[in-house]
Design a protein around this motif. Sequence first.
Motif: not given
Length: 221
Positions: A94-102, A112-119
């Motif tokens: 899971v990736v921080a949306p701030a890194l979508q430009s990578v 990959l999934r962008f957003g909040k982490a879950v358990n």
Amino acid sequence: MSTARADILDSIRRSLGRGGLDPATEAGLRQRLSAHRRQIGLARTDKDHAELVDLFEEMAKALSATVSHIPNSAGVPEAVATYLAEQNLPAQAVVAPALQSVPWADRPTLELRFGKAVNEDLVSITPVIGAVAETGTLVLTSGPESPTTLNFLPDTHIAVVNRSQITGRYEDVWDKIRDNGALPRTVNMISGPSRTGDIEQTIQLGAHGPRRLHILILDEA
């Protein structure tokens, strides 16, 4: 000062049997808070920037973090995939949306999934606002582009650090945070993987957060 904060401080003063602040005292306190006075720094931070980068890596490794260098953000997908394979982890994160430009598409095997982490998330990838060479500490701020759950829920945390973000002391990072405008709700300072020595004084990693912290330093300006 916000009305809510003023009400809270007034309540504390009343419970301590104190009256309101007189204007002169309040003005002095405001001046002191706004001055952002520098504290005494450790001699080991009196270095040029290249040496601070080396010091940060040394201190981070001493805290059980691992560190890799890559030229720029274009190398992040390959570096992430290589690290996950070395740790025998699934190629998922899971990736921080701030890194979508990578350029993640360069490594299509990564899920990959962008957003909040879950358990259920095992790996998170985040940016940082700064890195402190004095103690090998990463500094992260909360917000929609970098949710705080990414820093603590997954078992493995991969942090992407631009070389220019590495500074000698904490005050340097706080200056940058203030320059960005309104302070974020949360500022997290992370020094190595989560750990505890409560049980028989034996260090256990992953006690209250990630058991692995891997730092990718982007060396190009």
